[in-house]
Motif scaffolding. Structure first.
Motif, short mmCIF file in Angstrom:
data_model
loop_
_atom_site.label_atom_id
_atom_site.label_comp_id
_atom_site.label_asym_id
_atom_site.label_seq_id
_atom_site.Cartn_x
_atom_site.Cartn_y
_atom_site.Cartn_z
N ARG B 357 0.82 -1.02 0.60
CA ARG B 357 0.51 -0.30 -0.14
C ARG B 357 0.97 1.04 0.20
O ARG B 357 1.94 1.26 0.10
CB ARG B 357 -0.95 -0.30 1.16
CG ARG B 357 -1.99 -0.68 1.13
CD ARG B 357 -2.98 -1.59 0.38
NE ARG B 357 -3.57 -0.33 -0.17
CZ ARG B 357 -4.64 -0.30 -1.71
NH1 ARG B 357 -4.65 -1.37 -2.35
NH2 ARG B 357 -4.82 0.19 -1.56
N ILE B 360 1.07 7.10 1.88
CA ILE B 360 -0.01 7.46 3.01
C ILE B 360 -1.24 6.71 3.71
O ILE B 360 -1.20 7.03 4.73
CB ILE B 360 -1.28 8.17 1.65
CG1 ILE B 360 -0.90 9.67 0.72
CG2 ILE B 360 -2.85 8.72 2.55
CD1 ILE B 360 -1.98 10.49 0.17
N GLU B 361 -1.54 5.49 3.21
CA GLU B 361 -2.17 4.76 3.94
C GLU B 361 -1.91 4.18 4.87
O GLU B 361 -1.95 4.21 5.58
CB GLU B 361 -2.86 3.52 2.26
CG GLU B 361 -3.41 4.20 1.88
CD GLU B 361 -4.56 2.54 1.03
OE1 GLU B 361 -4.40 2.19 1.08
OE2 GLU B 361 -4.64 3.17 -0.12
N LEU B 365 -3.07 5.45 9.41
CA LEU B 365 -3.74 4.58 9.72
C LEU B 365 -3.99 4.64 10.57
O LEU B 365 -5.18 4.40 10.35
CB LEU B 365 -3.12 3.43 9.10
CG LEU B 365 -3.90 1.74 9.54
CD1 LEU B 365 -5.02 1.63 8.50
CD2 LEU B 365 -2.47 0.56 8.86
N LEU B 368 -6.21 8.05 11.48
CA LEU B 368 -7.75 8.08 10.17
C LEU B 368 -9.16 8.81 10.91
O LEU B 368 -9.38 9.30 10.03
CB LEU B 368 -7.85 6.33 9.78
CG LEU B 368 -7.26 6.28 8.39
CD1 LEU B 368 -8.07 4.53 7.59
CD2 LEU B 368 -7.07 7.70 7.32
N LYS B 379 -9.64 12.98 2.21
CA LYS B 379 -7.83 12.67 1.35
C LYS B 379 -7.75 13.63 1.77
O LYS B 379 -5.90 13.38 1.80
CB LYS B 379 -8.30 11.61 -0.13
CG LYS B 379 -9.15 10.47 0.05
CD LYS B 379 -8.99 9.43 -0.92
CE LYS B 379 -9.78 8.37 -0.75
NZ LYS B 379 -9.56 7.37 -1.91
N GLU B 382 -5.65 14.81 4.22
CA GLU B 382 -4.49 13.63 5.22
C GLU B 382 -3.43 13.36 4.35
O GLU B 382 -2.53 13.71 4.75
CB GLU B 382 -5.48 12.33 4.10
CG GLU B 382 -4.85 11.17 4.95
CD GLU B 382 -5.69 9.55 3.82
OE1 GLU B 382 -6.51 9.56 2.75
OE2 GLU B 382 -5.13 8.37 4.69
N GLU B 403 3.98 2.36 -3.81
CA GLU B 403 3.84 1.76 -2.54
C GLU B 403 5.06 1.69 -1.95
O GLU B 403 5.90 1.87 -2.03
CB GLU B 403 3.71 0.18 -2.83
CG GLU B 403 2.99 0.07 -3.93
CD GLU B 403 2.36 -0.99 -5.09
OE1 GLU B 403 2.97 -1.44 -4.71
OE2 GLU B 403 1.69 -1.18 -5.93
N LYS B 419 4.56 7.47 11.03
CA LYS B 419 3.64 7.03 11.47
C LYS B 419 2.99 8.19 12.74
O LYS B 419 1.87 8.59 13.44
CB LYS B 419 3.52 5.36 11.61
CG LYS B 419 2.38 5.10 10.74
CD LYS B 419 2.56 3.51 10.59
CE LYS B 419 1.93 2.51 11.50
NZ LYS B 419 2.19 1.55 10.75
#
Lengths: 311, 505
Positions: B357, B360-361, B365, B368, B379, B382, B403, B419
């Motif tokens: 992924r 961003i994702e 995570l 969110l 988005k 984000e 990715e 993160k």
């Protein structure tokens, strides 16, 4: 982005559109309003279940039992319809049963930690059994004329079955790509441990996917019975294989973590176009299935090949 | 330093590379390298990630083919086209990720593919005898009937080594063999490697741990960006000379300056009498605002379990955790994240990242919720926040939509920090934050941690590298066998005190 990545991303759409154009230009009777409308109508039940099957597979699971839910839910709905004459109630009842059966799958998979393939294979037999039980082992028919209108009402010349499929696909796509639930589905299928450490309730996410799929398989079954104005108990597993074929040929990874609903939709139409083209060109059904099998092998092999190129 | 080997100058080369090059797409992994590996020597390869050391090893093991240049085996030009061919030539690798059958026995694993037969059938008796004789010959014993999955990582590694020896290995490539070992196990491995070399086996040793490399090797080859910088006798190298050679720069100080924490700084985390059966017992300590507390100890001493319990992944059997004066009851990961505790887990691949992924994702995570409403995920907002977090943590990337699997190890590790930074945490638990990353990335991760403490965030730093603990911590806790065996501060923090506490019963 290089050519491999591009073809990996949009290959199925290009192939589907190409096949459409080739058939439209070369095959008489393909690009007629009637034929296209029929195609859309025929694909509706597969699309309804396949959108949520895509979500289950992305989250890293499998659900074989949708065939059985597809069989038992309309029987339950017709039971209600025969008893009350209320079609709306019967639809809610049938979908409600789908939710309950989906929840049962969810408990077996998430609470008892049984591999989802095995779990839903086992529950399939139970659900098929329920079908015989509630139908007294015989064909059932609606008593109202309204029941057949569920799938057959036309809006703008297009059947309600097609509209239901379109709405289901849109709802499933929005859920998967725009919401927190969708992100959690990808995370759970991509790396369960990382998802858990990010604070995601993994069993809850997985359970939700099973329940949604149960409901959609039930809805597909009801649409199907409305179209044929009957429902019959059986042990027929073929529905899940049609659904899985669309999901897998679309390129959603069986390993989880990757995939998209638009791909499943594209693949469903690719398969439908192929089938329709064969029929119009009067290809022997014997050869049709051999070619279908070959197409699945190529799709899966291409996916595995492009994965290797990327690592 | 360095092992004394009298035959060093005269020994014949087992494998020589002449002008070898290898590219992967646009990346040049090896450029015109000339290097030889002599019989019975321990030859280390050092360099940053991507310098080409693993590529060289994999060419010998038949996993990659050369683009150009020659490979000579005992003076004869040879071509290796497959891993099977390498094994048949006696060239074997021991990798970081072990390749064993966990549910089979030690004998089954060692003899895999080389079982002895009588007639048509496999003879378990003959096979076992052969395995035992190999164990005897190299003085390396394991219970032959144990199930491999039940052994420790170190013992599993021994199984792999025995498998190599059973196939008459003449050359063994060790790729980061100690990354997952505790320090006493590392010493045992070094002893073993030395005795293998004495029996004439050539050892290629690839490691990020420079002290290890200096003490074990006969010769060291230094690679940088695919080029061989030099091959030298280990005795003539020092840690400083190696780092300078690897980075091409003068060595600055690896560790940034850590600001002292004032005595009357607020206590943010208080752990008292925390116990989980068979994992750790009666652990009490506190962390102040802006403080970096190092947690040292062997793998299996209970330090990671303690960290996961504070993070809410595991429930304590007894004891209390207070965070900012409030007791955390019924802790859960979600609760911890909401309260401002973030974690950089021990293994970025299995616990940290969703490799397929996007950045961003991955980065958003755990947080969110911040971007979600009834209309779904916002988005745009984000993306803005994720890019800001990447900038703050110096993640190098070609776009946050790519990715994460395409990024280097060091950058992937920094994504874990990005993160964590998304939540502006008040406490960061970092478990082995620099494992498997090169010196450049290490340095910038240390700077990140120092910056966090500068702005008042507290850090619990768990590490197997004692230097890292010494260089980064205001205060050091040491765990041994599930108990807190020392709490060190100021001048009491040094290698000796930490080691003593590590092995205290």
């Amino acid at each position: 982005m290089n050519i491999i990545e591009l073809s990996r991303k949009y290959g199925i759409a290009v192939i589907t559109i190409s096949l459409f154009l080739i058939l439209a230009l070369t095959t008489e009777g393909f690009f007629t309003e009637r034929n296209i409308r029929n195609l859309l109508d025929q694909q509706s039940t597969i699309l309804i279940a396949a959108s949520f099957m895509t979500i289950v597979i992305i989250s890293g699971n499998f659900d074989i039992s949708i065939s059985a839910i597809f069989v038992v839910a309309p029987l339950f709905a017709l039971n209600i319809e025969n008893a009350t004459g209320n079609v709306l109630l019967s639809v809610f009842g049938g979908v409600g049963l789908g939710i309950i059966l989906g929840a049962f799958n969810a408990i077996v998979v998430t609470y008892f930690k049984v591999n989802s393939f095995i779990a839903t294979l086992a529950t399939s037999f139970m659900f098929f059994g329920f079908g015989y039980l509630i139908s007294d082992r015989s064909l059932m028919r609606p008593v109202t004329d309204t029941y057949q209108q569920i799938a057959r009402t036309k809006f703008f010349d297009i059947t309600s079955a097609t509209w239901i499929a379109l709405i289901t696909v849109i709802i499933a796509s929005i859920l998967l790509t725009r919401t927190r639930f969708g992100r959690n589905v990808f995370a759970t299928g991509g790396n369960q441990e990382a998802a858990r450490l990010a604070g995601i309730n993994v069993p809850m996410v997985q359970a939700t996917t099973f329940i949604l799929l149960g409901a959609s398989a039930a809805l597909a079954g009801i649409v199907n019975s409305s179209r044929s104005i009957s429902a019959q108990p059986s042990d027929d597993f073929s529905f899940v294989f049609s659904v899985l074929t669309a999901v897998i040929v679309g390129g959603t990874s069986i390993m989880g973590g990757k995939g998209a609903i638009w791909r499943t939709v594209a693949a469903a139409f690719f398969l439908a176009f192929m089938n329709n083209g064969f029929n119009l060109l009067q290809v022997d059904p014997l050869w049709q299935r051999i070619i279908l099998g070959l197409v699945i092998v190529i799709a899966v092999a291409l996916d595995s090949w492009s994965q290797r190129k990327n690592v | 330093m360095g092992r004394l080997n009298i035959n060093q100058k005269t020994a014949e080369a087992l494998i020589s590379f002449k002008n070898v090059s290898k590219s992967f797409g646009a990346t040049k992994a090896l450029i015109n390298c000339n290097i030889d590996f002599k019989m019975g020597e321990i030859h280390s390869l050092v360099g940053e990630n991507g310098a080409g050391k693993s590529t060289l090893g994999k060419i010998i093991l038949g996993a990659y083919k050369l683009d150009s240049g020659q490979m000579l085996i005992e003076g004869k030009e040879s071509q290796i086209n497959s891993p099977v061919q390498s094994v048949n030539l006696g060239l074997v690798g021991i990798s970081q990720e072990l390749s064993l059958l966990p549910s089979r026995t030690v004998v089954d694993n060692i003899a895999m593919g080389r079982e002895l037969t009588s007639g048509f059938f496999v003879s378990s008796k003959k096979t076992k005898e052969k395995v035992l004789s190999v164990m005897n010959r190299f003085n390396l014993f394991l219970n032959p009937d144990s199930i491999v999955g039940s052994l420790s990582v170190a013992e599993q590694q021994k199984v792999e080594i025995l498998r190599a020896l059973n196939s008459n290995a003449r050359l063994i490539v060790f790729d980061e063999p100690t990354a997952r070992l505790a320090s006493n196990e590392t010493e045992q491995l070094h002893f073993l490697v030395n005795s293998l070399a004495k029996t004439g086996t050539t050892i290629i040793y690839i490691s990020h741990f420079l002290e290890e490399v200096l003490s074990i090797s006969d010769r060291i080859s230094l690679l940088r960006n695919g080029q061989l910088i030099r091959t030298n006798i280990a005795k003539k190298e020092t840690k400083k000379s190696l780092i300078e050679g690897m980075t091409g720069k003068e060595e600055g100080n690896l560790f940034p300056k850590i600001k002292p924490v004032s005595k009357n700084s607020e206590t943010i985390l208080q752990v008292s009498n925390l116990t989980r059966k068979n994992e750790f017992e009666k652990i009490s300590f506190e962390i102040k605002r802006g403080e970096i507390v190092g947690l040292s100890g062997l793998v299996g001493s209970g330090r990671s379990e303690l960290a996961l319990t504070i993070f809410g992944d595991k429930k304590p059997d007894k004891g209390k955790i207070n965070f900012y004066g409030k007791e955390i009851k019924n802790n859960s990961i979600n609760k911890s994240i909401d309260m401002g505790i973030a974690m950089v887990p021990e293994s970025r691949r299995t616990q940290g990242l969703i490799l397929a992924r996007s950045l961003i994702e991955n980065i958003s995570l755990p947080y969110l919720k911040k971007f979600s409403s009834i209309y779904g995920v916002n988005k745009k907002k984000e993306k803005v926040d994720v890019i800001e977090a990447c900038n703050k943590t110096t993640v190098k990337h070609n776009g946050v939509d790519f990715e994460v699997q395409y990024l280097s190890g060091g950058n992937q590790q920094k994504i874990l920090f990005a993160k964590a930074a998304m939540g502006k945490p008040r406490l960061l638990i970092a478990d082995e934050p620099t494992r498997g990353v090169d010196i450049g990335a290490k340095k910038s991760i240390y700077e990140l941690i120092a910056k966090l403490s500068d702005v008042g965030e507290s850090v619990l730093l768990i590490s197997s590298e004692i230097e890292e603990i010494i260089g980064m911590s205001n205060r050091v806790l040491v765990m041994s066998r599930g108990k807190l065996s020392a709490e060190l501060e100021g001048s009491a923090i040094n290698k000796k005190t930490i080691m003593e506490a590590t092995f205290k019963n």
